[in-house]
Enzyme design. Structure first.
Site, PDB file in Angstrom:
ATOM      1  N   THR A  98       0.815  -1.217   0.000  1.00 42.62           N
ATOM      2  CA  THR A  98       0.000   0.000   0.000  1.00 42.62           C
ATOM      3  C   THR A  98       0.849   1.267   0.000  1.00 42.62           C
ATOM      4  O   THR A  98       0.333   2.351  -0.239  1.00 42.62           O
ATOM      5  CB  THR A  98      -0.903   0.046   1.250  1.00 42.62           C
ATOM      6  OG1 THR A  98      -0.066  -0.059   2.418  1.00 42.62           O
ATOM      7  CG2 THR A  98      -1.915  -1.081   1.239  1.00 42.62           C
ATOM      8  N   GLY A 116       1.351  -7.172   5.694  1.00 42.77           N
ATOM      9  CA  GLY A 116       0.762  -8.493   5.866  1.00 42.77           C
ATOM     10  C   GLY A 116       1.161  -9.193   7.148  1.00 42.77           C
ATOM     11  O   GLY A 116       0.894 -10.382   7.310  1.00 42.77           O
ATOM     12  N   ASN A 142       4.986  -4.802  13.107  1.00 37.09           N
ATOM     13  CA  ASN A 142       4.788  -5.633  14.285  1.00 37.09           C
ATOM     14  C   ASN A 142       5.103  -7.097  13.990  1.00 37.09           C
ATOM     15  O   ASN A 142       5.329  -7.487  12.852  1.00 37.09           O
ATOM     16  CB  ASN A 142       3.339  -5.499  14.765  1.00 37.09           C
ATOM     17  CG  ASN A 142       2.332  -5.836  13.680  1.00 37.09           C
ATOM     18  OD1 ASN A 142       2.013  -4.978  12.857  1.00 37.09           O
ATOM     19  ND2 ASN A 142       1.857  -7.067  13.646  1.00 37.09           N
ATOM     20  N   ASP A 189       1.225  -5.115  18.635  1.00 31.88           N
ATOM     21  CA  ASP A 189       1.027  -4.523  17.303  1.00 31.88           C
ATOM     22  C   ASP A 189       1.596  -3.101  17.240  1.00 31.88           C
ATOM     23  O   ASP A 189       1.034  -2.227  16.605  1.00 31.88           O
ATOM     24  CB  ASP A 189      -0.469  -4.541  16.927  1.00 31.88           C
ATOM     25  CG  ASP A 189      -0.720  -4.133  15.478  1.00 31.88           C
ATOM     26  OD1 ASP A 189       0.236  -4.111  14.682  1.00 31.88           O
ATOM     27  OD2 ASP A 189      -1.877  -3.812  15.145  1.00 31.88           O
ATOM     28  N   MET A 225     -16.052  -8.409  -2.427  1.00 30.25           N
ATOM     29  CA  MET A 225     -16.485  -9.303  -1.351  1.00 30.25           C
ATOM     30  C   MET A 225     -15.865 -10.672  -1.599  1.00 30.25           C
ATOM     31  O   MET A 225     -16.271 -11.396  -2.509  1.00 30.25           O
ATOM     32  CB  MET A 225     -18.015  -9.390  -1.337  1.00 30.25           C
ATOM     33  CG  MET A 225     -18.586 -10.470  -0.415  1.00 30.25           C
ATOM     34  SD  MET A 225     -18.149 -10.237   1.323  1.00 30.25           S
ATOM     35  CE  MET A 225     -18.340 -11.904   1.939  1.00 30.25           C
TER      36      MET A 225
HETATM   37 CA    CA Z   1      -0.185  -4.190  12.375  1.00 30.74          CA
END
Ligand code: CA
Length: 695
Positions: free
Chosen positions: A183, A199, A277, A322, A664
């Site tokens: 992204t 990811g 993370n 995270d 979806m």
């Molecule tokens: Ca994360």
């Protein structure tokens, strides 16, 4: 005085030549290393993600200033036909805007009129939405030698011809059998295009790749966490890192995905990368014997020519919450204790604002910029946080601040050399229910965050009853390490920031307002209702001596789909791009979006309480990250309003992928028919609970 005349004519000639180049549309061909290095002097354009290689997002333009901003108005708006998050920083070269929208679509737009010159859709398979943690977003392109470089959601790096939008080359940067995504905006460094990936939540191993910008061949690839030691290590840095992990961490991927900040330092020949993370989130699941788990949640410095690691600084050793350190990295020269220091600055998710020496990675200072309970302080010599005893209890749940969305996420901060302040979007007081799932095992088809979603204890009730967090814009003094001013916002989530020499700071918010503040004291000077929630940072540039401000408007992203409690007013809606200048008089007509009446359920759930509870647990595993917590949607369809057709076709949609082309995904490999029906029952119960009671 002929010499004087020649010298004074030179700038004029340059202007004329640039203007001529602009008319031919050839300006992008002249964006070479020299132009990128000197981007600060190029006030008319916005050439790279953070405007300059420093990524300070400060423009020396001052036509729009604290005195004139009250005359700022809309010049044009363009609808982009999406309801998803828009996060891109538009680049601008000679009056042409290059930006990205949902599903990694690229647009080249005339800055004067808003007319689309070309667009390019890389045709990301919509069904791949299942592996994206945080919406089908993209944060922008890079421009170099006549080309536009795009990282696509499904992990391709694409080079386009800047004049026509035609594809020149394309390479795959990830293993598509694994749940990688991309992204972030690619960055240009010394003839290379740099790209990371995301990811970690889904269970992958992070790395950054450098491709030859001309040919698209891989020049180097540097991993952020070690792989399976029995396969050998790619580098000494990986061997060192592996000694800080225990168990069979590589089976869950390890994480550390560098999905946003990648910054090039042309003076030192270094590339700084912020890493993500762990996968899974919890150290006790990922590395059961403990350890720092290098290089999770770290800033790493790589040699630009080889990708070899030069130094690292870990913001959250053994990350358990995270706490990514992928947040924007910013370079500056600051006077600290009487000494000029070349620093790198970051406000990662963990709530500390860091200042490091970027040549050596030496820790200079850190201070909390938001409420935190996970750490009680920081070691002043090493910069290592002092972890709070209450922040972790092996497999038992604990409540921790900040929450997993962080005290600050990807929204860019800005630095004004004139005020000496960093303008930082803060989410203060978010809370995280740390609840490892002791039954977690690595798997390839669903999230690998290791969260126990079936947990229902007193801490869950405490989380739901926690006071709402506060969104804030902070004018942070990075030398004194404290705020000089701060503005409490009416919403939790606000967008990226732009600072200008007009003594202005621009920032949008989730409730759709774009606001200009005075940079010296945070006084609000101007505001505009953009109709839909804002995440992206504005940019500014000149065309024909007129200063413009351009901004992507679109709500979604990490929390915009999840729609958590405590978010405050958020305005989902249609995405658009807006451009402002002094004296602009255009009117914005934003199409209506959403529901203004309570749901009117088309049928009643005929299911046992046990089935409905099962449906809730499944919804909280597979559905909530797009359709919202407790079936209250943000930017995507609110399933409480699902039509009779949707309920009739529920199995075909959820299990069979009947609406995969609309984004979806197919869940037929993960869910049984009975499980899909249980989710449907839970949705119907939520619709009934939200409906107007029968009169
Ligand atoms: Ca994360």
């Amino acid at each position: 005085m002929p010499g004087t005349t020649q010298r004074s004519l030179l700038p004029l000639l340059t202007v004329l030549l640039v203007a001529a180049g602009c008319d031919r549309g050839n300006g992008v061909h002249e964006i070479d290393d020299e132009r990128l290095v000197s981007a600060d002097r190029d006030t008319a354009n916005w050439l790279t993600y953070g405007r300059t290689y420093d990524e300070q997002r400060f423009s020396p333009l001052s036509q729009i200033s604290e005195r004139s901003v009250n005359r700022l108005g809309l010049v044009w708006s363009r609808e982009l036909g999406t309801t998803r998050g828009l996060e891109a920083t538009p680049l601008v070269v000679d009056g042409v805007i290059y930006t990205t929208g949902s599903w990694s679509v690229v647009y080249a737009i005339d800055a004067r009129t808003g007319d689309v010159r070309w667009s390019y859709d890389p045709q990301v398979p919509r069904a791949r939405a299942r592996v994206f943690c945080c919406d089908a977003v993209n944060r922008g392109v890079a421009i170099y030698r006549g080309r536009v470089y795009l990282g696509t959601l499904d992990g391709r790096l694409v080079a386009l011809d800047a004049a026509s939008g035609a594809r020149v080359w394309e390479v795959l940067t990830v293993d598509t059998l694994k749940p990688y995504s991309s992204t972030g905006a690619p960055r240009i460094a010394n003839g290379l295009v740099l790209i990371g990936n995301g990811g970690a939540e889904m269970g992958v191993r992070g790395y950054v790749s450098a491709y030859d910008a001309e040919r698209g061949t891989l020049v180097w690839r540097t991993y952020t966490v070690p792989g399976d030691p029995s396969l050998g290590f790619e580098s000494e840095a990986m061997r060192t890192a592996a000694a800080t992990w225990t168990g069979r961490w590589w089976e869950g991927g390890g994480g550390g995905t560098p999905w946003d900040a990648i910054v090039y330092d042309h003076e030192l020949g270094l590339v700084y990368v912020g890493t993500g993370n762990g996968a899974p989130w919890y150290r006790s699941l990922r590395s059961p014997g403990g350890g720092d788990n290098l290089y999770l949640s770290s800033i790493i410095a790589l040699r630009v020519s080889t990708g070899e690691q030069v130094w690292h600084f870990q913001t959250t050793p053994g990350d358990n919450w995270d706490f990514t350190a992928t947040q924007p990295l910013m370079l500056a020269d600051l006077e600290i204790q009487g000494r000029r220091r070349r620093v790198i600055m970051q406000a990662p998710k963990n709530g500390f604002f860091y200042v490091l020496d970027r040549e050596t990675g030496e820790f200079l200072s850190a201070a909390p910029y938001a409420t935190m309970t996970w750490a009680t302080g920081i070691d002043p010599k090493s910069g290592r946080p002092v972890e709070s005893p209450s922040a972790f209890d092996e497999m038992n749940p604990v409540l921790v601040s900040p929450g997993p969305s962080g005290a600050h996420s990807w929204q860019p901060m800005a630095f004004s050399p004139e005020t000496g302040l960093v303008y930082l979007p803060v989410r203060d007081g978010t809370v995280f229910l740390h609840r490892p799932d002791s039954t977690w095992r690595p798997h390839t088809t669903k999230r690998n965050d290791g969260v126990n979603r079936r947990y229902a204890g007193s801490l869950l009730r405490a989380l739901e009853a926690a006071p709402p967090p506060t969104g804030r814009l902070v004018g942070w003094d990075p030398v004194q390490q404290k705020p000089r001013w701060q503005v409490d916002l009416p919403v939790l989530v606000s967008g990226g920031v732009l600072a200008t020499a007009g003594n202005l700071v621009f920032q949008g918010r989730s409730d759709g307002w774009l606001v200009a503040y005075r940079a010296t004291d945070g006084i609000k000077l101007w505001e505009f209702d953009a109709g839909t929630g804002i995440l992206a940072p504005p940019v500014t540039y000149l065309v024909d001596t007129v200063q413009y401000v351009t901004l992507m408007v679109g709500w979604g992203g990490d929390v915009g789909l999840i729609n958590p409690p405590g978010l405050g007013p958020a305005k989902p809606g249609f995405g658009r791009i807006l451009t402002f200048a002094l004296g602009g008089t255009a009117r914005l007509s934003a199409p209506a979006f959403g529901h203004d009446t309570p749901p009117n359920p088309v049928q009643t759930a005929k299911a046992s309480q046990a089935t409905i509870s099962e449906g809730r647990a499944l919804y909280d595993t597979y559905c909530y990250s797009c359709h919202g917590i407790a079936v209250v949607a943000g930017a995507l369809p609110d399933l409480r309003y699902a039509t009779a057709d949707v309920h009739r076709d529920f199995e075909a949609i959820v299990l069979g992928g009947a609406r995969a082309s609309l984004g979806m995904p197919f869940f037929g490999d993960l869910l049984s028919t009975a499980q899909a029906r249980a989710i449907q029952a839970y949705i119907l119960v939520r619709a009934r609970e939200s409906a107007t009671p029968p009169s």
